[in-house]
Scaffold this motif. Structure first.
Motif, mmCIF file in Angstrom:
data_model
loop_
_atom_site.group_PDB
_atom_site.id
_atom_site.type_symbol
_atom_site.label_atom_id
_atom_site.label_comp_id
_atom_site.label_asym_id
_atom_site.label_seq_id
_atom_site.Cartn_x
_atom_site.Cartn_y
_atom_site.Cartn_z
ATOM 1 N N GLN A 92 63.708 6.011 -13.092
ATOM 2 C CA GLN A 92 65.030 6.487 -13.474
ATOM 3 C C GLN A 92 65.156 6.439 -14.998
ATOM 4 O O GLN A 92 64.799 5.436 -15.631
ATOM 5 C CB GLN A 92 66.123 5.635 -12.831
ATOM 6 C CG GLN A 92 66.155 5.734 -11.302
ATOM 7 C CD GLN A 92 67.250 4.883 -10.694
ATOM 8 O OE1 GLN A 92 67.839 4.043 -11.371
ATOM 9 N NE2 GLN A 92 67.523 5.106 -9.414
ATOM 10 N N VAL A 93 65.665 7.509 -15.580
ATOM 11 C CA VAL A 93 65.833 7.615 -17.032
ATOM 12 C C VAL A 93 67.274 7.290 -17.393
ATOM 13 O O VAL A 93 68.213 7.869 -16.836
ATOM 14 C CB VAL A 93 65.449 9.021 -17.519
ATOM 15 C CG1 VAL A 93 65.630 9.126 -19.035
ATOM 16 C CG2 VAL A 93 64.013 9.349 -17.130
ATOM 17 N N SER A 94 67.453 6.316 -18.298
ATOM 18 C CA SER A 94 68.789 5.919 -18.759
ATOM 19 C C SER A 94 68.963 6.343 -20.211
ATOM 20 O O SER A 94 68.160 5.964 -21.082
ATOM 21 C CB SER A 94 68.962 4.396 -18.623
ATOM 22 O OG SER A 94 70.219 4.006 -19.132
ATOM 23 N N GLN A 95 70.005 7.160 -20.477
ATOM 24 C CA GLN A 95 70.267 7.668 -21.825
ATOM 25 C C GLN A 95 71.652 7.212 -22.306
ATOM 26 O O GLN A 95 72.553 6.962 -21.489
ATOM 27 C CB GLN A 95 70.196 9.203 -21.849
ATOM 28 C CG GLN A 95 68.821 9.762 -21.540
ATOM 29 C CD GLN A 95 68.804 11.277 -21.589
ATOM 30 O OE1 GLN A 95 69.841 11.920 -21.461
ATOM 31 N NE2 GLN A 95 67.613 11.842 -21.780
ATOM 32 N N PRO A 96 71.847 7.058 -23.625
ATOM 33 C CA PRO A 96 73.193 6.703 -24.144
ATOM 34 C C PRO A 96 74.194 7.814 -23.874
ATOM 35 O O PRO A 96 73.839 8.986 -23.761
ATOM 36 C CB PRO A 96 72.934 6.504 -25.643
ATOM 37 C CG PRO A 96 71.682 7.270 -25.933
ATOM 38 C CD PRO A 96 70.845 7.191 -24.682
ATOM 39 N N ASN A 97 75.496 7.437 -23.797
ATOM 40 C CA ASN A 97 76.526 8.409 -23.454
ATOM 41 C C ASN A 97 76.723 9.447 -24.543
ATOM 42 O O ASN A 97 76.926 10.626 -24.287
ATOM 43 C CB ASN A 97 77.861 7.686 -23.183
ATOM 44 C CG ASN A 97 77.775 6.813 -21.940
ATOM 45 O OD1 ASN A 97 77.042 7.125 -21.007
ATOM 46 N ND2 ASN A 97 78.547 5.710 -21.926
ATOM 47 N N PRO A 109 75.354 11.002 -28.507
ATOM 48 C CA PRO A 109 74.182 11.011 -29.396
ATOM 49 C C PRO A 109 74.289 10.023 -30.546
ATOM 50 O O PRO A 109 73.283 9.562 -31.057
ATOM 51 C CB PRO A 109 74.156 12.464 -29.907
ATOM 52 C CG PRO A 109 74.912 13.243 -28.885
ATOM 53 C CD PRO A 109 75.976 12.327 -28.380
ATOM 54 N N GLN A 155 69.154 3.678 -27.069
ATOM 55 C CA GLN A 155 67.816 4.231 -26.869
ATOM 56 C C GLN A 155 67.633 4.656 -25.415
ATOM 57 O O GLN A 155 68.205 4.036 -24.502
ATOM 58 C CB GLN A 155 66.738 3.197 -27.235
ATOM 59 C CG GLN A 155 66.717 2.816 -28.706
ATOM 60 C CD GLN A 155 65.621 1.831 -29.009
ATOM 61 O OE1 GLN A 155 64.961 1.345 -28.095
ATOM 62 N NE2 GLN A 155 65.417 1.547 -30.286
ATOM 63 N N THR A 156 66.853 5.711 -25.257
ATOM 64 C CA THR A 156 66.536 6.180 -23.906
ATOM 65 C C THR A 156 65.469 5.277 -23.294
ATOM 66 O O THR A 156 64.431 5.021 -23.913
ATOM 67 C CB THR A 156 66.028 7.628 -23.942
ATOM 68 O OG1 THR A 156 67.040 8.469 -24.526
ATOM 69 C CG2 THR A 156 65.687 8.120 -22.545
ATOM 70 N N THR A 157 65.710 4.773 -22.101
ATOM 71 C CA THR A 157 64.768 3.874 -21.413
ATOM 72 C C THR A 157 64.462 4.406 -20.022
ATOM 73 O O THR A 157 65.263 5.137 -19.431
ATOM 74 C CB THR A 157 65.336 2.452 -21.303
ATOM 75 O OG1 THR A 157 66.555 2.490 -20.539
ATOM 76 C CG2 THR A 157 65.597 1.848 -22.670
ATOM 77 N N VAL A 158 63.248 4.022 -19.539
ATOM 78 C CA VAL A 158 62.817 4.394 -18.202
ATOM 79 C C VAL A 158 62.778 3.139 -17.357
ATOM 80 O O VAL A 158 62.078 2.164 -17.692
ATOM 81 C CB VAL A 158 61.430 5.073 -18.223
ATOM 82 C CG1 VAL A 158 60.983 5.411 -16.806
ATOM 83 C CG2 VAL A 158 61.475 6.333 -19.081
#
Length: 366
Positions: free
Chosen positions: A290-295, A297, A302-305
């Motif tokens: 699952q890819v977690s991105q900030p709400n 920009p 940071q984008t995490t997996v």
């Protein structure tokens, strides 16, 4: 499907219901009358760029230099021959019994380097040696490769083996193997499988045709008193080998091949009453990312997996099944098919039944 698979392998023996007739030649061999293994090292030339990479197989270059020096050609020192049409090979063959000088036989050629293919190659004259180190034959000829392959653009397709080949009549006998067959006053027949009963049956069958000519020495050997004259000896052995013999199947036996899942049994296998329960336990492990991105920009995150792992355990079957006493092969097949087990499950069931004492057969697992 499971039942059909099991029935296919077991039904091969379900047709035979009694002792069957065979010839003595099918059960025995004559001691001393056998083939001799030969082996040699040689070079295959004429390959279409599919030979050994000489930087990785220096023995190919060394062998070629030695061969050229015997032909009067000297390769300057320090020359690095980048050959692509030559391959180092091992040549194997079986020298037939009573082979005479000049007789032809087939040879097998196998690559021992990193050649891609032997198709289109020619084996140069290769001496074939026996276990005593003596040269008994020479091999040479064009290779016959049964495989085929093609490659291009990073893709490759291959059918069968390209690094093995045969040469029909590629070997020529140069030295005959000494044999004292003609000078022996007694000969020995050797059974392919040791069995006291079969050894006595073979001896009795021979004595009914030639009184007092055979004596069973042990479970594998029958001694024959053969005529001294060569022609009479050949006629005697020809008649002995063609004598019919009714042979039983021997011990009750089950052959299990754990690699292919095949199960084969002979007609003497029997079962006693027992109860069998066989269940399947399945463990499944599934992992997704699952890819977690900030709400936003500009939030500075940071984008995490994040891996997400799921484990599940499932058990099927396991009901207790009754197996009745069976002495006929067809009944044994029906009883085992009634369990509804796959070949792999059947292997475990047969082992457990053997341990419990309700399976009367020798269980052999290959």
């Amino acid at each position: 499907m499971k039942t059909a698979f099991l029935t296919f392998f077991l039904a091969l023996f379900a047709i035979a219901t009694g002792a069957h007739a065979e010839r003595i030649r099918d059960l025995t061999s004559i001691q001393g009358v056998r083939a001799n293994s030969l082996m040699g090292y040689g070079l295959v030339v004429g390959l279409d760029g599919t030979g050994d990479q000489t930087m990785q197989t220096p023995f190919t270059t060394q062998s070629l230099n030695n061969m050229l020096s015997q032909l009067g050609i000297t390769v300057p020192a320090g020359v690095n021959m980048q050959l692509k049409n030559v391959a180092a090979v091992m040549v194997t063959a079986d020298l037939p019994p009573f082979a005479r000088s000049g007789e032809k036989f087939d040879v097998v050629v196998s690559s021992m380097g990193n050649a891609k293919s032997l198709r289109g190659g020619t084996l140069l004259m290769t001496p074939l040696k026996g276990a005593d180190g003596q040269i008994y034959a020479l091999a040479q000829g064009n290779l016959l490769v049964s495989g085929a392959g093609a490659q291009g653009g990073g893709s490759r397709v291959q059918v069968n083996q390209l690094n093995g080949a045969r040469i029909s009549d590629g070997g020529t006998v140069e030295r005959e193997v000494p044999s004292d067959f003609a000078g022996q006053n007694t000969l020995k027949l050797q059974l392919h499988k040791d069995d006291f009963t079969v050894a006595q049956q073979v001896s009795d069958a021979i004595n009914r045709r030639f009184s007092g000519a055979a004596v069973a020495q042990d479970a594998r050997t029958i001694i024959l008193r053969a005529p001294l004259d060569s022609a009479a000896r050949v006629r005697f052995l020809a008649e002995v080998q063609d004598l019919p013999l009714r042979v039983d199947a021997g011990d009750a036996r089950i052959i299990v091949n754990s690699r292919t899942g095949s199960v084969v049994m002979n007609r003497h296998v029997s079962l006693d009453s027992c109860a069998v329960a066989q269940g399947d336990l399945t463990v499944e492990v599934a992992q997704t990312n699952q890819v977690s991105q900030p709400n936003t920009p500009l939030a500075g995150g940071q984008t995490t997996v994040t891996p997400n792992t799921q484990v599940s355990v499932r058990e099927q079957g396991g009901s207790l099944q009754r197996v009745n006493t069976s002495t006929d092969l067809n009944s044994v097949v029906r009883a085992l098919n009634g369990l509804g087990a796959s070949p792999n499950d059947l292997m475990a069931i047969l082992q457990s039944m053997k341990t419990a004492g309700c399976l009367h057969a020798r269980l052999e697992i290959n």
